[in-house]
Design a protein around this motif. Structure first.
Motif, PDB file in Angstrom:
ATOM      1  N   UNK A  30       0.810  -1.220   0.000  1.00  0.00           N
ATOM      2  CA  UNK A  30       0.000   0.000   0.000  1.00  0.00           C
ATOM      3  C   UNK A  30       0.839   1.266   0.000  1.00  0.00           C
ATOM      4  N   UNK A  31       2.105   1.135   0.390  1.00  0.00           N
ATOM      5  CA  UNK A  31       2.963   2.295   0.588  1.00  0.00           C
ATOM      6  C   UNK A  31       3.245   3.035  -0.714  1.00  0.00           C
ATOM      7  N   UNK A  32       2.987   4.327  -0.666  1.00  0.00           N
ATOM      8  CA  UNK A  32       3.339   5.187  -1.788  1.00  0.00           C
ATOM      9  C   UNK A  32       4.834   5.465  -1.682  1.00  0.00           C
ATOM     10  N   UNK A  33       5.539   5.213  -2.749  1.00  0.00           N
ATOM     11  CA  UNK A  33       6.977   5.327  -2.748  1.00  0.00           C
ATOM     12  C   UNK A  33       7.391   5.889  -4.104  1.00  0.00           C
ATOM     13  N   UNK A  34       8.212   6.903  -4.083  1.00  0.00           N
ATOM     14  CA  UNK A  34       8.631   7.532  -5.328  1.00  0.00           C
ATOM     15  C   UNK A  34       9.371   6.560  -6.235  1.00  0.00           C
ATOM     16  N   UNK A  35       9.933   5.506  -5.659  1.00  0.00           N
ATOM     17  CA  UNK A  35      10.708   4.554  -6.442  1.00  0.00           C
ATOM     18  C   UNK A  35       9.895   3.472  -7.124  1.00  0.00           C
ATOM     19  N   UNK A  36       8.600   3.315  -6.784  1.00  0.00           N
ATOM     20  CA  UNK A  36       7.799   2.280  -7.416  1.00  0.00           C
ATOM     21  C   UNK A  36       6.316   2.643  -7.356  1.00  0.00           C
ATOM     22  N   UNK A  37       5.530   1.935  -8.140  1.00  0.00           N
ATOM     23  CA  UNK A  37       4.085   2.159  -8.189  1.00  0.00           C
ATOM     24  C   UNK A  37       3.428   1.169  -7.230  1.00  0.00           C
ATOM     25  N   UNK A  38       2.680   1.677  -6.243  1.00  0.00           N
ATOM     26  CA  UNK A  38       2.048   0.814  -5.241  1.00  0.00           C
ATOM     27  C   UNK A  38       0.961  -0.043  -5.875  1.00  0.00           C
ATOM     28  N   UNK A  39       0.561  -1.068  -5.158  1.00  0.00           N
ATOM     29  CA  UNK A  39      -0.483  -1.970  -5.635  1.00  0.00           C
ATOM     30  C   UNK A  39      -1.839  -1.349  -5.320  1.00  0.00           C
ATOM     31  N   UNK A  40      -2.672  -1.236  -6.336  1.00  0.00           N
ATOM     32  CA  UNK A  40      -3.973  -0.599  -6.137  1.00  0.00           C
ATOM     33  C   UNK A  40      -4.959  -1.576  -5.494  1.00  0.00           C
ATOM     34  N   UNK A  79       0.284  -3.710 -15.645  1.00  0.00           N
ATOM     35  CA  UNK A  79       0.894  -2.659 -14.828  1.00  0.00           C
ATOM     36  C   UNK A  79       2.217  -2.204 -15.434  1.00  0.00           C
ATOM     37  N   UNK A  80       2.991  -3.153 -15.946  1.00  0.00           N
ATOM     38  CA  UNK A  80       4.264  -2.805 -16.582  1.00  0.00           C
ATOM     39  C   UNK A  80       4.017  -1.978 -17.843  1.00  0.00           C
ATOM     40  N   UNK A  81       2.984  -2.325 -18.565  1.00  0.00           N
ATOM     41  CA  UNK A  81       2.649  -1.589 -19.784  1.00  0.00           C
ATOM     42  C   UNK A  81       2.291  -0.143 -19.445  1.00  0.00           C
ATOM     43  N   UNK A  82       1.539   0.044 -18.374  1.00  0.00           N
ATOM     44  CA  UNK A  82       1.163   1.395 -17.954  1.00  0.00           C
ATOM     45  C   UNK A  82       2.368   2.181 -17.461  1.00  0.00           C
ATOM     46  N   UNK A  83       3.252   1.513 -16.749  1.00  0.00           N
ATOM     47  CA  UNK A  83       4.410   2.224 -16.206  1.00  0.00           C
ATOM     48  C   UNK A  83       5.366   2.660 -17.306  1.00  0.00           C
ATOM     49  N   UNK A  84       5.381   1.934 -18.422  1.00  0.00           N
ATOM     50  CA  UNK A  84       6.299   2.289 -19.501  1.00  0.00           C
ATOM     51  C   UNK A  84       5.936   3.617 -20.141  1.00  0.00           C
ATOM     52  N   UNK A  85       4.749   4.107 -19.840  1.00  0.00           N
ATOM     53  CA  UNK A  85       4.321   5.399 -20.374  1.00  0.00           C
ATOM     54  C   UNK A  85       4.730   6.551 -19.465  1.00  0.00           C
ATOM     55  N   UNK A  86       5.398   6.228 -18.353  1.00  0.00           N
ATOM     56  CA  UNK A  86       5.798   7.235 -17.363  1.00  0.00           C
ATOM     57  C   UNK A  86       7.300   7.140 -17.101  1.00  0.00           C
ATOM     58  N   UNK A  87       8.131   7.603 -18.040  1.00  0.00           N
ATOM     59  CA  UNK A  87       9.584   7.534 -17.796  1.00  0.00           C
ATOM     60  C   UNK A  87       9.993   8.407 -16.620  1.00  0.00           C
ATOM     61  N   UNK A  88      11.006   8.086 -15.855  1.00  0.00           N
ATOM     62  CA  UNK A  88      11.721   6.808 -15.913  1.00  0.00           C
ATOM     63  C   UNK A  88      10.820   5.681 -15.441  1.00  0.00           C
ATOM     64  N   UNK A  90       9.427   3.081 -13.281  1.00  0.00           N
ATOM     65  CA  UNK A  90       9.539   2.578 -11.904  1.00  0.00           C
ATOM     66  C   UNK A  90       9.038   1.136 -11.809  1.00  0.00           C
ATOM     67  N   UNK A  91       9.504   0.387 -10.816  1.00  0.00           N
ATOM     68  CA  UNK A  91       8.968  -0.965 -10.605  1.00  0.00           C
ATOM     69  C   UNK A  91       7.523  -0.881 -10.103  1.00  0.00           C
ATOM     70  N   UNK A  92       6.793  -1.977 -10.203  1.00  0.00           N
ATOM     71  CA  UNK A  92       5.397  -2.020  -9.750  1.00  0.00           C
ATOM     72  C   UNK A  92       5.258  -3.024  -8.621  1.00  0.00           C
ATOM     73  N   UNK A  93       4.512  -2.652  -7.590  1.00  0.00           N
ATOM     74  CA  UNK A  93       4.362  -3.500  -6.404  1.00  0.00           C
ATOM     75  C   UNK A  93       3.656  -4.809  -6.714  1.00  0.00           C
ATOM     76  N   UNK A  94       2.732  -4.804  -7.679  1.00  0.00           N
ATOM     77  CA  UNK A  94       2.015  -6.050  -7.981  1.00  0.00           C
ATOM     78  C   UNK A  94       2.980  -7.132  -8.465  1.00  0.00           C
ATOM     79  N   UNK A  95       4.076  -6.735  -9.091  1.00  0.00           N
ATOM     80  CA  UNK A  95       5.063  -7.720  -9.525  1.00  0.00           C
ATOM     81  C   UNK A  95       5.748  -8.351  -8.315  1.00  0.00           C
ATOM     82  N   UNK A  96       6.023  -7.557  -7.309  1.00  0.00           N
ATOM     83  CA  UNK A  96       6.629  -8.079  -6.080  1.00  0.00           C
ATOM     84  C   UNK A  96       5.651  -9.010  -5.357  1.00  0.00           C
ATOM     85  N   UNK A  97       4.372  -8.633  -5.346  1.00  0.00           N
ATOM     86  CA  UNK A  97       3.341  -9.481  -4.755  1.00  0.00           C
ATOM     87  C   UNK A  97       3.276 -10.818  -5.499  1.00  0.00           C
TER      88      UNK A  97
END
Length: 135
Positions: A30-40, A79-88, A90-97
């Protein structure tokens, strides 16, 4: 990132020893972190909804347990597809989950008790995710 949830929890069930780790995972996702996209909440609820659907009629749906893996892998891909539209990128939390629950899913192998314990693990993570402002 929290340490991995050991697959022994599927045999033994959740004990008070596992609660802090499950809480840590819920908070982390749930943590908002500038280094990655949190899991919604919608990502985690879709996965949890599928788990509850299987649980409601386990005998007829136990074959669907193995399909949880590709379903969450699909969510990771989106989620990775969406993040690729926001350079740089960032990693996505759902992948870690996903990397955390993948070994658990693959260990269930049609066993009702293991699946019940898996549901409990996911319930705890969802609860702590929501309690920590997951959106």
């Amino acid at each position: 990132m929290p340490k991995k949830i050991d697959v022994h929890v599927l045999e033994d069930g959740i004990t008070s020893n596992e609660i802090p780790l499950l809480q840590e995972w819920g908070e982390y996702l749930a943590k908002k972190n500038a280094g990655r996209i949190e899991m919604s909440t919608s990502q985690i609820r879709k996965f949890f909804g599928e788990i509850k659907r299987i649980q409601a009629d386990f005998e007829n749906c136990k074959g669907d347990v193995v399909l949880l893996d590709p379903k969450i892998a699909y969510a990771v891909g989106r989620a990775k597809q969406l993040r690729s539209k926001k350079p740089p990128i960032p990693p996505v939390a759902i992948e870690e989950f996903y990397e955390n629950v993948k070994p658990l899913i693959r260990t269930i192998d049609g066993d009702k008790k293991k699946f019940k314990h898996f549901v409990q693990v996911c319930e705890a993570i969802v609860a702590y995710h929501k309690a920590n402002g997951g959106d």
